[in-house]
Design a protein around this motif. Structure first.
Motif, PDB file in Angstrom:
ATOM      1  N   ARG A 117       0.821  -1.211   0.000  1.00  0.00           N
ATOM      2  CA  ARG A 117       0.000   0.000   0.000  1.00  0.00           C
ATOM      3  C   ARG A 117       0.852   1.257   0.000  1.00  0.00           C
ATOM      4  O   ARG A 117       0.480   2.265  -0.582  1.00  0.00           O
ATOM      5  N   THR A 120       2.213   2.187  -3.610  1.00  0.00           N
ATOM      6  CA  THR A 120       1.249   2.654  -4.600  1.00  0.00           C
ATOM      7  C   THR A 120       1.227   4.181  -4.581  1.00  0.00           C
ATOM      8  O   THR A 120       1.005   4.779  -3.528  1.00  0.00           O
ATOM      9  N   PRO A 121       1.478   4.821  -5.744  1.00  0.00           N
ATOM     10  CA  PRO A 121       1.467   6.286  -5.754  1.00  0.00           C
ATOM     11  C   PRO A 121       0.060   6.807  -5.480  1.00  0.00           C
ATOM     12  O   PRO A 121      -0.927   6.200  -5.890  1.00  0.00           O
ATOM     13  N   VAL A 123      -1.405   9.367  -6.706  1.00  0.00           N
ATOM     14  CA  VAL A 123      -2.038   9.879  -7.920  1.00  0.00           C
ATOM     15  C   VAL A 123      -1.407   9.146  -9.101  1.00  0.00           C
ATOM     16  O   VAL A 123      -0.210   8.945  -9.154  1.00  0.00           O
ATOM     17  N   ALA A 124      -2.227   8.777 -10.059  1.00  0.00           N
ATOM     18  CA  ALA A 124      -1.730   8.090 -11.239  1.00  0.00           C
ATOM     19  C   ALA A 124      -0.848   9.035 -12.050  1.00  0.00           C
ATOM     20  O   ALA A 124      -1.093  10.243 -12.096  1.00  0.00           O
ATOM     21  N   PRO A 125       0.217   8.516 -12.722  1.00  0.00           N
ATOM     22  CA  PRO A 125       1.061   9.364 -13.561  1.00  0.00           C
ATOM     23  C   PRO A 125       0.233  10.009 -14.666  1.00  0.00           C
ATOM     24  O   PRO A 125      -0.659   9.410 -15.230  1.00  0.00           O
ATOM     25  N   GLN A 126       0.559  11.270 -14.982  1.00  0.00           N
ATOM     26  CA  GLN A 126      -0.244  11.993 -15.960  1.00  0.00           C
ATOM     27  C   GLN A 126       0.494  12.267 -17.260  1.00  0.00           C
ATOM     28  O   GLN A 126      -0.044  12.866 -18.161  1.00  0.00           O
ATOM     29  N   TRP A 128       4.618  11.795 -19.526  1.00  0.00           N
ATOM     30  CA  TRP A 128       5.985  11.297 -19.559  1.00  0.00           C
ATOM     31  C   TRP A 128       6.883  12.475 -19.885  1.00  0.00           C
ATOM     32  O   TRP A 128       6.587  13.304 -20.765  1.00  0.00           O
TER      33      TRP A 128
END
Length: 134
Positions: A117, A120-121, A123-126, A128
């Motif tokens: 846990r 896990t980041p 926030v999801a990557p947005q 590159w």
């Protein structure tokens, strides 16, 4: 009645009673750990908990029945108590070992769940970004 048979009956009653008590204690208190590891999935936590309890019963009651046989005949009350103390002492040690092993496994599962846990980041990557200097 033969004192060896009396020793067997007393041994089985006490050993199986202790096994049931330890299994219920593990089941009741271990469910909290399993629920935490499984991130609140109550149905899965109950199923895993029940499977652990069944395995605990099979191993311990199997050991109790295999350890039932006595090498020598019991002829006096003193011999009855001595035989029972040795047999019940070994059963208590095995139950204690199994209890500690279960707690250790549940703690390892819980720690692994906490570590997963934390990795896990939030926030999801947005996007590159290309490395500098390319």
């Amino acid at each position: 009645m033969d004192l060896t048979v009396v020793a067997y009956v007393i041994y089985l009653l006490i050993s199986i009673g202790l096994t049931v008590w330890v299994a219920r204690t593990l089941s009741h208190n271990g469910r909290v750990f399993i629920g935490d590891v499984l991130q609140g999935n109550e149905k899965l936590a109950d199923a895993v908990n029940q499977l652990l309890v069944v395995g605990f019963y099979l191993v311990n009651i199997g050991f109790v029945t295999l350890y039932l046989r006595s090498a020598e005949e019991i002829v006096a009350a003193r011999g009855l108590f001595e035989a029972l103390s040795v047999k019940l002492g070994v059963v208590l040690l095995v139950l204690g070992f199994m209890h500690l092993a279960n707690v250790w496994v549940l703690n390892k599962m819980r720690r692994r769940g906490i570590m997963e846990r934390q990795q896990t980041p939030p926030v999801a990557p947005q996007g590159w970004t290309a490395p500098a200097g390319v």
